[in-house]
Design an enzyme around this catalytic site. Structure first.
Site, mmCIF file in Angstrom:
data_model
loop_
_atom_site.group_PDB
_atom_site.id
_atom_site.type_symbol
_atom_site.label_atom_id
_atom_site.label_comp_id
_atom_site.label_asym_id
_atom_site.label_seq_id
_atom_site.Cartn_x
_atom_site.Cartn_y
_atom_site.Cartn_z
ATOM 1 C CG ASP A 223 -0.372 -0.501 2.490
ATOM 2 O OD1 ASP A 223 0.711 -1.126 2.485
ATOM 3 O OD2 ASP A 223 -1.002 -0.266 3.534
ATOM 4 C CD GLU B 35 8.172 1.944 6.491
ATOM 5 O OE1 GLU B 35 7.336 1.075 6.720
ATOM 6 O OE2 GLU B 35 7.885 3.115 6.215
#
Length: 581
Positions: free
Chosen positions: A323, A516
């Site tokens: 996403d 991340e």
């Protein structure tokens, strides 16, 4: 209206290319009129009192929801539904607690100094770094406070009986697919009890909700994430030989796979034959609560009748784990706009590879438990899926798999690392496909990127696109290629691992943090784009680094970053690597 009826209605409307009119045409993501839908959520999120919409929906209530709503309704009526920002801020201070107060720090009881895998790492700098990453599990450990169990209605956090490891940064709860790579790292750190507790939390969620939600928040309840629970169980049982735990929970694993086969299946007709595969699909309405203002503003760019369909597709994109990405932007006149998202209109390679792998593991589990009929059932399901993957997603010319576009009835031939997911999942029958995939990477110029494998070759500003590189996608490609019997392909896998280790090591050396995602166009700096600032922590990044250090620790180097070897140089490198040291 029953859930399945809602799904059929949405499919019919989307299939006809029609929009959905009223904002309530689809059910909300959960029943809470504070955390999932309603005027309070709308007023607070559209006032943009916080930099990140997730902050508000993570704030616990200081009293019962009906009392909070009662006070809010008085405030709304006083200000004729247009509450000044300062009054709204005062209201929140009176009725909500700060984010994170329902969690307490937790140091895993099975954490120990110097796990054995550290000794396999030859480079002293990398060994020291791995030791520091091992220390990070203590920083990322969380435990839910008892009040969440006693007053669940006051929290968006879903109660978990066992402590867990979180990704880090803004993500204070655990997430579904992230946790697989976290668990791989924890097992290398010799922490099987922590892994068992996390597994039990997921199994409990399946028992209550019938599936594993995206993450442990009520606003995530109606969407899942890439289905890796069966694989998590396999890694735990392989490490511990705890077959009693498997025996007790095999039915719950089956229940989770049933969720995907019943609620996320799609029939694809090709050459007069029908194949059943799976897709991401979340027929629930309204903006995502944790990204409310962005989803509402995006919907304002569309005719009112198309907004519910947009919000359902955004949720499906979130369910994919990607996403968001150009991978899903296949509708509308401008494929770079997020409003072009059509996640549910694609049959994704990785989702079907993960399910294929899960079916094989379930067959193996049932065989080991002596249940031959169930073992045969899952073996047959895997065979059917293999045939469907070959017929619908495999591209013989390119030597790789591609997502299938249901609306345009064609493959999406853009580069994504997920195109190689069946290699990683062991979901292929011809061993020669691994070397074909290497040629595909060479032809796509992917091996020229020296800081990591890009998420795509399209620069859209989305976080799951160029120039970002993500740890789990490196793993899909590296361990996929490593399955090849060819020494040359195995050498490429090692070189890709070397590139990624140096990117992570260099960033850690400069910033004393793990991230991340990383920007491979900018020397491997922390990544950007998407809906929030890049996050530190970071669970799955740490897990993948530990896995690669375990796999190649005797060869990996912390030294100067070098460009990837050109294909014709690989043979020389391979010969040199075989010489006595």
């Amino acid at each position: 209206m029953p859930e399945k009826t809602w799904e059929l209605c949405l499919l019919l409307l989307l299939g006809l290319g029609l929009g959905l009119g009223s904002q309530q045409a689809l059910p909300p993501p959960c029943e809470s009129q504070i955390y999932c839908h309603g005027e309070l959520l709308h007023q607070v999120q559209m006032a943009k009192l916080y930099q990140d919409d997730k902050q508000f929906v993570d704030m616990p209530l200081s009293s019962a929801p009906d009392q909070v709503l009662q006070h809010f309704n008085k405030l709304v009526n006083t200000h004729n539904h247009s509450i000044p920002a300062d009054q709204l801020q005062v209201f929140l201070q009176e009725h909500f607690h700060a984010v994170g107060q329902e969690l307490q720090p937790w140091i895993p009881e099975d954490w120990k100094d110097s796990p054995r895998f550290l000794q396999k790492i030859s480079d002293s700098k990398l060994r020291s770094w791995a030791g520091q990453l091992h220390q990070l599990w203590k920083k990322l450990g969380k435990k839910v406070k008892p009040e969440v169990l006693h007053h669940p209605e006051r929290f968006s956090l879903i109660y978990s009986q066992h402590p867990f490891i979180v990704p880090g940064g803004r993500f204070l709860e655990f997430y579904y697919w992230d946790s697989y790579w976290v668990m791989e790292g924890l097992l290398l750190s010799e922490m099987p009890e922590t892994v068992k507790g996390m597994l039990q939390n997921f199994l409990d969620l399946v028992q209550i909700y019938g599936h594993v939600p995206n993450g442990a928040r009520v606003y995530y309840l109606q969407r899942s994430q890439p289905p890796l629970l069966t694989l998590m169980m396999d890694r735990y049982v392989t490490y511990t030989n705890d077959t009693a735990f498997l025996w007790d929970n095999i039915g719950t694993l089956a229940l989770e796979l049933d969720f995907w086969t019943k609620n996320r299946n799609i029939s694809v007709n090709l050459g007069g034959k029908s194949y059943i595969l799976n897709h991401y699909y979340v027929p629930y309405g309204g903006p995502r609560p944790e990204s409310y203002s962005k989803d509402a503003e995006l919907a304002d760019t569309l005719p009112e009748g198309n907004r519910e369909a947009l919000w359902a597709e955004l949720k499906a994109g979130a369910e994919s784990g990607w996403d968001f990405s150009s991978r899903w932007l296949i509708g509308g006149p401008n494929p770079d706009l997020l409003s072009s998202i059509r996640t549910s209109k694609l049959v994704p390679v990785d989702l079907n590879a993960f399910l294929c792998q899960a079916e094989e593991l379930m067959s193996n589990f049932y065989t080991s438990l002596g249940n031959d009929s169930q073992a045969t059932k899952y073996r047959n399901l895997r065979e059917q899926r293999l045939a469907a993957l070959k017929a619908i997603l495999w591209d013989e010319e390119k030597g790789v798999w591609f997502d299938y576009d249901l609306e345009n009835r064609k493959k999406n031939r853009e580069f994504y690392p997920s195109n190689l997911a069946p290699l990683w999942a062991g979901c292929f029958s011809d061993p020669g496909v691994v070397d074909k995939a290497l040629k595909y990477l060479e032809d796509s110029q992917i091996l020229t990127y020296r800081y990591g494998i890009p998420t795509s070759l399209r620069k859209t500003g989305r976080q799951w696109d160029f120039p970002n590189a993500w740890a789990p996608l490196q793993d899909l490609v590296i361990r996929g290629l490593a399955k090849s019997p060819s020494p040359r392909t195995q050498e490429v896998a090692f070189q890709l691992a070397q590139n990624w280790i140096r990117t992570n090591f260099d960033a850690y050396s400069q910033k004393a943090a793990m991230y991340e995602k990383y920007d491979i166009s900018n020397g491997g700096q922390p990544g950007g784009g998407g809906e929030y600032e890049v996050q530190e922590g970071f669970g799955w990044t740490n897990g993948v680094v530990l896995m690669l250090l375990d796999l190649y620790g005797d060869r990996l180097s912390s030294g100067t970053q070098t460009a990837f070897l050109e294909p014709h140089c690989l043979t020389v490198a391979l010969l040199l690597s075989l010489l006595p040291q």
